[in-house]
Scaffold this motif. Structure first.
Motif, mmCIF file in Angstrom:
data_model
loop_
_atom_site.group_PDB
_atom_site.id
_atom_site.type_symbol
_atom_site.label_atom_id
_atom_site.label_comp_id
_atom_site.label_asym_id
_atom_site.label_seq_id
_atom_site.Cartn_x
_atom_site.Cartn_y
_atom_site.Cartn_z
ATOM 1 N N HIS A 114 0.838 -1.209 0.000
ATOM 2 C CA HIS A 114 0.000 0.000 0.000
ATOM 3 C C HIS A 114 0.873 1.259 0.000
ATOM 4 O O HIS A 114 0.558 2.248 -0.656
ATOM 5 N N HIS A 115 1.983 1.218 0.740
ATOM 6 C CA HIS A 115 2.913 2.354 0.808
ATOM 7 C C HIS A 115 3.541 2.623 -0.565
ATOM 8 O O HIS A 115 3.514 3.752 -1.065
ATOM 9 N N GLU A 116 4.117 1.598 -1.173
ATOM 10 C CA GLU A 116 4.814 1.798 -2.459
ATOM 11 C C GLU A 116 3.853 2.253 -3.548
ATOM 12 O O GLU A 116 4.191 3.100 -4.373
ATOM 13 N N LEU A 117 2.645 1.695 -3.574
ATOM 14 C CA LEU A 117 1.683 2.146 -4.585
ATOM 15 C C LEU A 117 1.268 3.598 -4.342
ATOM 16 O O LEU A 117 0.860 4.292 -5.269
ATOM 17 N N GLY A 118 1.411 4.064 -3.110
ATOM 18 C CA GLY A 118 1.181 5.491 -2.829
ATOM 19 C C GLY A 118 2.145 6.341 -3.640
ATOM 20 O O GLY A 118 1.756 7.338 -4.257
ATOM 21 N N HIS A 119 3.427 5.942 -3.657
ATOM 22 C CA HIS A 119 4.412 6.648 -4.494
ATOM 23 C C HIS A 119 4.031 6.559 -5.968
ATOM 24 O O HIS A 119 4.098 7.539 -6.702
ATOM 25 N N ILE A 120 3.644 5.344 -6.407
ATOM 26 C CA ILE A 120 3.299 5.145 -7.823
ATOM 27 C C ILE A 120 2.121 6.046 -8.228
ATOM 28 O O ILE A 120 2.150 6.701 -9.274
ATOM 29 N N HIS A 132 6.249 12.961 -0.618
ATOM 30 C CA HIS A 132 6.147 11.596 -1.139
ATOM 31 C C HIS A 132 6.070 10.582 -0.007
ATOM 32 O O HIS A 132 5.214 9.703 0.024
ATOM 33 N N GLU A 133 7.002 10.728 0.946
ATOM 34 C CA GLU A 133 7.077 9.768 2.040
ATOM 35 C C GLU A 133 5.848 9.895 2.942
ATOM 36 O O GLU A 133 5.332 8.899 3.451
ATOM 37 N N ALA A 134 5.386 11.115 3.122
ATOM 38 C CA ALA A 134 4.212 11.328 3.978
ATOM 39 C C ALA A 134 3.001 10.595 3.405
ATOM 40 O O ALA A 134 2.266 9.921 4.123
HETATM 41 ZN ZN LIG Z 1 8.471 5.384 0.764
#
Ligand SMILES: [Zn+2]
Length: 606
Positions: A371-377, A401-403
């Motif tokens: 879920h975190h990585e797809l947030g970046h995507i 991005h990290e937030a």
């Molecule tokens: Zn990250």
């Protein structure tokens, strides 16, 4: 006639302003805007080409590591050199500087792109080519020394993981002290290297007008040095009442655990982390058995679930190329290559080529990570639109991005969300106070370190040229002031305890990004929970909410084409502040009123 001519001229200008797209606007009789646009377009075309070649090479060397074969690593280095030769070229620097001198003739978007060109040039400016070369070599050597160091306890080699394990689990004060002191030995061999990097990092950015390397990094936020330091101190002050409770609780709790008198300040070797930045392992919470619920699922199911979540918020399905080109699962047993096991999200061409590198397995950690990585995507996908020029396709600032990724990861682990996904039984009981305490020992405790000790020390190191014979003294002054932590015995200048922190060596002067990302994520989450979903921030379910999707898209879509402060203000009505984080942990203040009753508080004001 004269009047008329003037009037028609005005009309022409009016129409050019109104009808030529913003990025190409020409102002007045000057053609600075057009010239600047031509330069930006040419730069962008070459940059995109070289960056894509580099990203692909880098992708290959991270997803296919063959022992003894450095073909991919060499290709990556060569591509990086070509890219940085271009971005740091004297021609690009001089052109961007010249255009920025005539800002009146430029659009805000042009100014932003020119600044971005200069900022990128700042890392490797051709004007000081030899210093840049020396700096890269010095950074590589420093990292090798750090990672290659042979840590020893009682003459026996141990890994940093062994040290951490002792600090997390041992109740024997003597054993703890040995482990902590062993972890600081590496600082001795890194000290000269840091002095060298202090000089090289400063001298490579000064030709571009930055006062120091710290100033260079801070400028990326559009803030002055003082504004950034004030912002970070504001966070520390806002969180101070809660941190004071945690500090008091930890002193008494640990004294009991180790059977020692209660100390005035926290001894560094009593804490479960080498820098005292994360105390969350001090409490164990019986939580939900998400691992158990995921056992019967496939890794593919997990990634698809994460995609489904974003689709439920109104985001598009991931492009087919994501599925074709990503590296999402562990390398099959017996394969002739390895891959980087650290999860990451990539935007290779700053257009449609988005990929993720993961090693997803069916467990709770990977569920959160997916879920975190797809947030970046989805951040990449959102700011890849015609209104955002490629050079501004990045987070609103480095922390956004990290937030966003971390917030979605956290939201996906809250009970109502998991219930909705069929991963937690409806009547599961969790000790909410202990869970909240564990979270505070992570997020709140991290702030004085990331927004206090680290940025203050690096500010003095670079901006004030802190002399080498004061590194350790200054470091511990800040550790005491911000974190209320003291070393087990006086640490002389033969040590460099700051040098034991990875980022001081290889990711300099940007550690506050993590502090800002945490502050921001609680602020965004608080807004989503209370204002949009009307749910308790401790128990939310974002799933299926188009309103949450609309809120997120408003933040993600502009990338860095708009000022990050405005983006936040328009989305939440607030300035950046730790108040939301404080409110999230508010129930703990009641808990501490009882637990810390009659105890002596020793943490100083900032
Ligand atoms: Zn990250």
């Amino acid at each position: 006639m004269k009047y008329l001519a003037f009037a028609s001229l005005l009309l022409v200008i009016f129409f050019s302003i109104a009808f030529i797209p913003d990025g190409q606007r020409v102002v007045g009789a000057s053609d600075v805007g057009a010239d600047a646009q031509k330069f930006i377009d040419e730069y962008t075309a070459e940059y995109l080409k070289l960056r894509y070649i580099y990203s692909q090479a880098s992708w290959n060397s991270n997803t296919r590591i063959v022992e003894g074969d450095d073909t991919n690593a060499k290709a990556e280095n060569a591509a990086l050199e070509r890219l940085t030769t271009f971005t740091g070229s004297t021609r690009n620097i001089e052109k961007a500087q010249a255009f920025l001198k005539e800002q009146a003739g430029l659009t805000p978007l042009q100014v932003k792109q020119l600044r971005s060109i200069l900022y990128t040039a700042g890392e490797y400016p051709e004007t000081v080519k030899d210093l840049v070369k020396e700096r890269i070599a010095a950074e590589t050597a420093q990292t090798e020394k750090l990672y290659g160091f042979d840590f020893k306890i009682d003459g026996k080699s141990v890994t940093p993981n062994d040290v951490d394990e002792i600090l997390r689990t041992s109740n024997d004060p003597a054993r703890r002290r040995k482990a902590w002191e062993a972890s600081k030995e590496v600082g001795r061999v890194l000290k000269d290297g840091l002095t060298n990097l202090q000089r090289l990092r400063n001298t490579t950015v000064r030709p571009l007008g930055y006062s120091s390397y710290v100033n260079y990094q801070i400028s990326d936020y559009g803030l002055t040095n003082q504004e950034m330091l004030q912002l970070l101190d504001k966070f520390n002050r806002e969180l101070r009442p809660l941190y004071r409770e945690l500090h008091t609780w930890a002193r008494y709790e640990l004294a009991k655990r180790y059977n020692q008198p209660v100390p005035e300040q926290l001894p560094a070797d009593w804490l479960p982390n080498r820098w005292g930045q994360d105390w969350s392992s001090l409490v164990k919470v019986e939580g939900l058995d998400i691992d158990g619920a995921l056992k019967s699922k496939t890794p593919e199911w997990i990634v698809k679930q994460a995609e489904q979540f974003y689709i439920s918020l109104g985001f598009p399905p991931l492009p087919q190329s994501f599925w074709d080109k990503s590296s999402l699962y562990p390398v099959p047993a017996g394969a002739s290559y390895k891959k980087n096991t650290h999860a990451s999200a990539w935007h290779l061409d700053l257009q449609a080529d988005v990929r993720s590198l993961m090693s997803v397995e069916p467990n709770a950690d990977w569920y959160e990570t997916a879920h975190h990585e797809l947030g970046h995507i989805y951040y990449y996908i959102s700011y890849t639109n015609p209104d955002v020029p490629p050079l501004l396709r990045e987070g609103a600032n480095r922390a956004y991005h990290e937030a966003v990724g971390t917030m979605i990861g956290l939201a996906a682990m809250q009970k109502p969300f998991l219930e909705g996904r069929g991963l937690a039984p409806k009547n599961a009981k969790v000790n909410q106070t202990q869970e909240l305490l564990r979270e505070a020992l992570n997020y709140v405790v991290f702030t004085p370190f990331s927004a206090g000790t680290m940025p203050r020390f690096e500010y003095d190191l670079y901006e004030q040229n802190l002399p080498k014979d004061q590194y350790n003294k200054r470091w511990w002054e800040y550790v005491l002031k911000y974190q209320g932590i003291v070393p087990p015995a006086t640490r002389g200048e033969e040590y460099c305890d700051a040098c034991t922190k990875t980022h001081i060596n290889d990711d300099a002067a940007q550690y506050y990004d993590y502090a800002i990302a945490n502050i921001l994520l609680f602020q965004l989450h608080d807004h989503i929970a209370r204002k949009i979903l009307k749910q308790d921030p401790h128990a939310t379910n974002y799933y299926g909410s188009k309103a949450v999707g609309d809120f997120l898209r408003k933040i993600l879509r502009p990338g860095s084409s708009r000022d990050w402060r405005m983006v936040l203000k328009e989305a939440t009505g607030e300035d950046l502040s730790a108040k939301a984080m404080l409110r999230y942990f508010e129930p703990l203040m009641k808990y501490f009123k009882q637990v810390n009753k009659g105890r002596k508080y020793t943490l100083a004001e900032i």
